[in-house]
Design an enzyme around this catalytic site. Structure first.
Site, PDB file in Angstrom:
ATOM      1  N   CYS A 109      13.005   1.058  -1.905  1.00  0.00           N
ATOM      2  CA  CYS A 109      11.762  -0.057  -2.126  1.00  0.00           C
ATOM      3  C   CYS A 109      12.243  -1.499  -1.607  1.00  0.00           C
ATOM      4  O   CYS A 109      12.615  -1.759  -0.438  1.00  0.00           O
ATOM      5  CB  CYS A 109      11.348   0.162  -3.504  1.00  0.00           C
ATOM      6  SG  CYS A 109       9.876  -0.812  -3.686  1.00  0.00           S
ATOM      7  N   HIS A 110      12.723  -2.409  -2.484  1.00  0.00           N
ATOM      8  CA  HIS A 110      13.458  -3.409  -2.246  1.00  0.00           C
ATOM      9  C   HIS A 110      14.635  -3.651  -1.740  1.00  0.00           C
ATOM     10  O   HIS A 110      15.417  -4.519  -1.320  1.00  0.00           O
ATOM     11  CB  HIS A 110      13.035  -4.781  -2.973  1.00  0.00           C
ATOM     12  CG  HIS A 110      11.617  -5.504  -3.071  1.00  0.00           C
ATOM     13  ND1 HIS A 110      10.437  -4.786  -3.392  1.00  0.00           N
ATOM     14  CD2 HIS A 110      11.278  -6.482  -2.566  1.00  0.00           C
ATOM     15  CE1 HIS A 110       9.477  -5.497  -3.229  1.00  0.00           C
ATOM     16  NE2 HIS A 110      10.012  -6.575  -2.672  1.00  0.00           N
TER      17      HIS A 110
END
Length: 183
Positions: A109-110
């Site tokens: 994800c991030h």
């Protein structure tokens, strides 16, 4: 031979990312450390504490990260934690060292924001969560629309809903690297 991984995170981590990757690694028999700033207890964005339970190993400090100790580094999401972690030069040096050593560097994800700041995505294929797609492109990666991308020892996952495929990629890539190293 038992393998070893470290999950690098910080305050405001994506709870799903840390919980799932931690227990999947344990389930496969891996030694797992979790690194936080100063090795301090911290909390995810939805309230999961680190350490998570009474059986968990103590947290380690970013300063204790060493390429020699790990076969894989897992960089989890929750935009707040990766944004904090990517500002720590020692973590960036560790991530770059893991990549240079041919060990698994996996961002979820991030989490790839940390990979961007460590400079390990240049000339790589990667997937990216929409919120950091431009950063991954500007870091020199070719962004491919996919759930999970494996480019050598670099693994990216675009969203925590794909963690099953992400962790399978981590285990398969680590196995290939171990087989190559033992040949």
């Amino acid at each position: 031979m038992s393998q070893s991984a470290v999950i690098v995170t910080g305050q405001g981590f994506q709870d799903h990312d840390v919980v799932f990757t931690y227990y999947r690694l344990l389930e496969e028999g891996w030694h797992v450390d979790i690194a936080t700033k100063n090795g301090d207890a911290t909390t995810g964005k939805y309230g999961v504490p680190l350490p998570m339970d009474k059986t968990a190993r103590p947290l380690i400090a970013y300063e204790d990260l060493s390429v020699d100790l790990y076969d894989a580094v897992i960089l989890t999401g929750g935009h707040e934690a990766p944004d904090r972690v990517r500002q720590v030069r020692g973590v960036l040096d560790f991530v770059a060292g893991m990549a240079d050593a041919g060990k698994v560097v996996a961002g979820l994800c991030h989490g790839p924001w940390i990979m961007v700041s460590a400079g390990v995505l240049r000339n790589r294929k990667a997937c990216a969560y929409i919120g950091l797609r431009d950063d991954v492109v500007n870091a020199g990666a070719e962004v491919v629309e996919s759930d999970v991308i494996v480019d050598g020892n670099i693994i990216t996952c675009s969203y925590y809903g794909y963690m099953g495929a992400f962790m399978r990629a981590v285990f398969e890539t680590a196995q290939k690297i171990a087989e190559k190293d033992s040949a």
